[in-house]
Enzyme design. Structure first.
Site, PDB file in Angstrom:
ATOM      1  N   CYS A 131     -12.300  35.148  20.891  1.00  0.00           N
ATOM      2  CA  CYS A 131     -13.402  34.598  20.103  1.00  0.00           C
ATOM      3  C   CYS A 131     -13.792  33.175  20.519  1.00  0.00           C
ATOM      4  O   CYS A 131     -14.416  32.995  21.553  1.00  0.00           O
ATOM      5  CB  CYS A 131     -13.086  34.719  18.616  1.00  0.00           C
ATOM      6  SG  CYS A 131     -14.588  34.686  17.618  1.00  0.00           S
ATOM      7  N   ARG A 141     -23.684  35.796  10.746  1.00  0.00           N
ATOM      8  CA  ARG A 141     -22.407  36.044  11.423  1.00  0.00           C
ATOM      9  C   ARG A 141     -22.231  37.549  11.631  1.00  0.00           C
ATOM     10  O   ARG A 141     -22.695  38.355  10.806  1.00  0.00           O
ATOM     11  CB  ARG A 141     -21.249  35.494  10.593  1.00  0.00           C
ATOM     12  CG  ARG A 141     -21.311  33.994  10.385  1.00  0.00           C
ATOM     13  CD  ARG A 141     -20.014  33.454   9.825  1.00  0.00           C
ATOM     14  NE  ARG A 141     -18.939  33.520  10.790  1.00  0.00           N
ATOM     15  CZ  ARG A 141     -18.766  32.624  11.770  1.00  0.00           C
ATOM     16  NH1 ARG A 141     -19.598  31.612  11.903  1.00  0.00           N
ATOM     17  NH2 ARG A 141     -17.765  32.750  12.613  1.00  0.00           N
ATOM     18  N   HIS A 196     -10.280  39.768  17.085  1.00  0.00           N
ATOM     19  CA  HIS A 196      -9.123  39.183  16.425  1.00  0.00           C
ATOM     20  C   HIS A 196      -8.347  40.339  15.818  1.00  0.00           C
ATOM     21  O   HIS A 196      -8.644  41.485  16.021  1.00  0.00           O
ATOM     22  CB  HIS A 196      -9.556  38.301  15.244  1.00  0.00           C
ATOM     23  CG  HIS A 196     -10.233  37.055  15.601  1.00  0.00           C
ATOM     24  ND1 HIS A 196      -9.568  35.916  15.942  1.00  0.00           N
ATOM     25  CD2 HIS A 196     -11.547  36.736  15.608  1.00  0.00           C
ATOM     26  CE1 HIS A 196     -10.423  34.945  16.141  1.00  0.00           C
ATOM     27  NE2 HIS A 196     -11.638  35.409  15.953  1.00  0.00           N
TER      28      HIS A 196
END
Ligand code: GLN
Length: 246
Positions: free
Chosen positions: A96, A129, A192
């Site tokens: 990320c 997001r 993640h």
């Protein structure tokens, strides 16, 4: 074989969603095979640049824009050493924020964070997001790669090879249908979750590359009983099957 040295860059700043679990996974999967690893944490308190000369795996996780900016500013001081390490086949896992900072820049509105320019990619922050579970199909490992993404940045990878094709989730930029970058021995990804415990075959791919770089005669890792890990991976992948992009 000597111990594998894992250099963990900025565990104090870049450690969202249990990215540290990736380090635990690397160490454990070596230990279970009778091999050892030494983990060196490089934090914002270190004043000297990180020592890449004997690093076997470099790991860098994700973080907020603010913490990412601090880490990036500091890493720019050893940009050339990091680039040389990667070009020399140095094994790297970047997640990320760590993925974004391997590129040319990360633009957030009026502000631009200069990247390490190791990958020919760039990132721009979008309006919303991109958050949720992700399922990928990758040429690197059989089966599916699963993880969780949460990023404002959209990463444009140009002619780089992606880590995988998104079959569920957003991926690099929410439109290309691809996720991450696989370049030399670098795995760079938005996933993640953490990435390696959820995808043990990817963990072994990383370990194998690191051991091979140290010992060119090495052929393959002995298999482990991954029944539990594989079941967990399959459970997540199948949970979204009804929405898979084929
Ligand atoms: N700060 C970056 C973004 O929002 C990376 C976030 C993260 O590492 N999860 O795009």
């Amino acid at each position: 074989m000597n111990k594998l040295k894992i250099l963990h860059l900025y565990p104090d700043l870049l450690n969202l969603y249990g990215d540290r679990g990736n380090i635990v996974c690397l160490v454990k999967r070596l230990e279970w095979r009778g091999m050892e690893a030494e983990v060196v944490k490089y934090t914002r308190n270190n004043t000297e640049p990180p020592n890449l000369s004997d690093a076997d795996i470099v790991f860098i996780g994700g973080g907020s824009d603010r913490d990412q900016k601090i880490a990036c500013r500091s890493l720019l001081k050893c940009k050339r050493e990091l680039k040389n390490y990667v070009e020399d086949g140095g094994v790297t896992v970047a997640v990320c924020g760590g993925y974004q900072l391997l590129g040319k820049y990360y633009r957030l509105g009026d502000e631009t964070i200069e990247g390490l320019d190791i990958l020919d990619i760039y990132t721009e922050r979008g309006e919303n997001r991109l958050v949720g579970n992700v399922v990928l199909k990758s040429d690197i490992v059989p089966g599916k790669i699963v993880g969780f993404e949460n990023h404002g940045g959209r990463t444009y990878i140009g002619s780089h090879t992606p880590l995988g094709k998104v079959i569920y989730g957003f991926g690099n930029d929410d439109s290309s249908g691809y996720e991450g970058v696989a370049y030399k021995n670098v795995i760079a990804t938005y996933l993640h979750g953490p990435l390696l415990p959820k995808n043990p075959l990817l963990c072994d791919y990383v370990l194998t590359n690191a051991i091979k770089r140290k010992d060119p005669n090495f052929s393959c890792l002995p298999p482990l009983d991954d029944a539990m890990e594989s079941a967990a991976n399959k459970y997540i992948a199948d949970r979204f099957k009804y929405k898979w992009r084929t």
